[in-house]
Enzyme design. Structure first.
Site, PDB file in Angstrom:
ATOM      1  N   ARG A 272      28.915  43.015  44.945  1.00  0.00           N
ATOM      2  CA  ARG A 272      29.669  43.431  46.127  1.00  0.00           C
ATOM      3  C   ARG A 272      31.155  43.498  45.812  1.00  0.00           C
ATOM      4  NH1 ARG A 272      26.602  40.170  51.073  1.00  0.00           N
ATOM      5  NH2 ARG A 272      24.493  40.640  50.360  1.00  0.00           N
ATOM      6  N   ARG A 287      33.275  32.999  47.256  1.00  0.00           N
ATOM      7  CA  ARG A 287      33.187  34.447  47.476  1.00  0.00           C
ATOM      8  C   ARG A 287      33.430  35.140  46.138  1.00  0.00           C
ATOM      9  NH1 ARG A 287      33.336  37.594  52.011  1.00  0.00           N
ATOM     10  NH2 ARG A 287      33.929  35.848  53.325  1.00  0.00           N
ATOM     11  N   ARG A 400      26.566  29.742  46.650  1.00  0.00           N
ATOM     12  CA  ARG A 400      26.953  28.734  47.635  1.00  0.00           C
ATOM     13  C   ARG A 400      25.978  27.571  47.682  1.00  0.00           C
ATOM     14  NH1 ARG A 400      29.088  32.686  52.552  1.00  0.00           N
ATOM     15  NH2 ARG A 400      30.863  33.561  51.389  1.00  0.00           N
TER      16      ARG A 400
END
Length: 434
Positions: A272, A287, A400
């Protein structure tokens, strides 16, 4: 994609549901209806002209039989002109239909009636929690400190290789990542009844459009170019999630009802761009541009969709329960939902080193929204072709989960204890500095 029949028959209902999202998409419905009405009028005119042409063809035959050749030739000229007009109107109707459908691809799904109204994540109600936040007799370290001290991740060399937003797992860190993936796949296939899939990591744009990631989010994904050939750019894209290829496996098919429900799970890396996202470029794993995930996908009859939704949520929760990690389930409000979703639960896991909860799973029922976009149907018991419900959920996402696991299980001596369920996959009960 929304059902055009629903928009025609209940435009006020559609607008009111879209307005709850707070993105202004309800304003597009009037334009959709205008284009749809124009298309229908054009098609009506085409049908009328075809009737005239058929009538004229019969008259020409009669005139020829009566040897009225001049009148027959005049009628032939008239039918050619009608044919030219039909071609023009068909072309115009096609263009209007294309404009209508492109606009409809930009309109999100309608929130289910059980979804609470709200604007942001602050309005998401907590459905339930599992476990308790761990109590430490020392100040817990962040995953960055733990990874560096235990040699689990090399952040500096990852940046040297690929720039910011990428992770280089090393030694026991690489083993832990692999162990988590294998543990999740085994749990979902052996205990939850999913069929494992290993899909391509690159797909065509039609697959991204099918699940609702295109055209709205085209700026967030990585397009592939073959060598130096610019003409190939955008023919394939790196997948942002395994949902993209797996949900599209049966696109443009009509499935026999006996095959439903379809239950797939897949491990893939996910890519992404995170365009405009805060946090990319800082150190850590919260992230990143590339991460691993085990994804769950279900295809069900519409009447079974929401029972399957709760079941999928329970399957994702079971992973965290087996690892004995504290988490909470939240129900996303209308303003915080994903584009394709009708209803979504998020599972957020406690990360003591961050002092916050981290989302590790979104479990969504997209109803027939995605099925319409990818022309996926099933033949019902009565022989009717119907659109199924498509569901997807993270089962769960890394990195995560990796972050939360090591932060929750850190020990005062600097080591990290491995939960019992994961020990057979790790071949160890703890990670210590080498």
């Amino acid at each position: 994609m929304l059902d055009i029949k629903l928009i025609r028959e209940k435009p006020d209902f559609v607008c009111s549901r879209l307005a709850l999202r707070g993105q202004g998409d309800d304003a597009k419905i009037a334009e959709v209806l205008s284009l749809d009405e124009k298309r229908r009028k054009l098609l009506t005119e085409v049908e009328a002209l075809k009737g005239q042409r058929n009538k004229a063809a019969k008259e020409i035959g009669a005139l020829m039989g009566q040897k009225k050749f001049d009148e027959a030739e005049a009628r032939k000229k008239e039918t050619r002109e009608i044919g030219d007009r039909i071609s023009e109107l068909d072309k115009e109707a096609g263009a209007v239909e294309s404009r209508r459908d492109k606009l409809m691809l930009q309109i999100p799904n309608l929130p289910h009636e059980s979804v609470p109204q709200g604007k942001t994540a602050e309005d998401n109600p907590i459905v339930r929690t599992f476990g308790q936040k761990p109590e430490f007799t020392f100040k817990p370290k962040s995953h960055v400190d733990l990874c560096e001290k235990l040699g689990l991740v090399d952040f500096e060399r990852a940046t040297k290789l690929s720039g910011s937003g990428f992770v280089l797992y090393t030694n026991m860190g690489a083993r832990l990542e692999r162990a988590l993936i294998q543990f999740m796949l085994d749990t979902h296939t052996r205990e939850h009844g999913y069929t494992e899939i290993s899909p391509p990591y690159m797909v065509g744009p039609q697959c991204l459009e099918g699940v609702g990631q295109f055209p709205k989010f085209a700026d967030q994904y990585y397009a592939v170019r073959e060598g130096l050939d610019d003409a190939t750019l955008g023919k394939l894209y790196l997948i942002p999630t395994a949902e993209t290829p797996v949900a599209n496996i049966h696109r443009e098919e009509i499935l026999p009802v006996k095959l439903l429900p379809v239950n797939y799970c897949a491990y893939t890396p996910c890519f992404r761009g995170e365009a405009g996202a805060a946090g990319v470029g800082t150190r850590g794993m919260i992230r990143v541009h590339q991460f691993d995930k085990v994804e769950l996908v279900k295809i069900t009859k519409p009447e079974d969709g929401y029972a399957a939704h709760e079941q999928m949520l329970a399957h994702a929760e079971n992973i965290l329960r087996k690892l004995d990690l504290h988490y909470r389930v939240v129900l996303l409000c209308t303003g915080d939902m994903g584009f394709a979703s009708a209803k979504t639960y998020d599972i957020e896991i406690w990360a003591p080193g961050q002092g916050s909860y981290l989302e590790v799973s979104s479990v969504s029922n997209c109803e027939d929204f995605q099925a319409r976009r990818m022309a996926l149907r099933f033949k019902s018991e009565t022989g009717e072709n119907r659109f199924p419900h498509l569901l997807n959920g993270s089962g769960t996402a890394l990195a995560r989960l990796f972050v939360a696991l090591i932060e929750n299980n850190q020990q005062q001596d600097g080591s990290v204890a491995i939960p019992p369920a994961l020990q057979p996959y790790m071949g160890a009960d703890r990670i210590t500095a080498s």
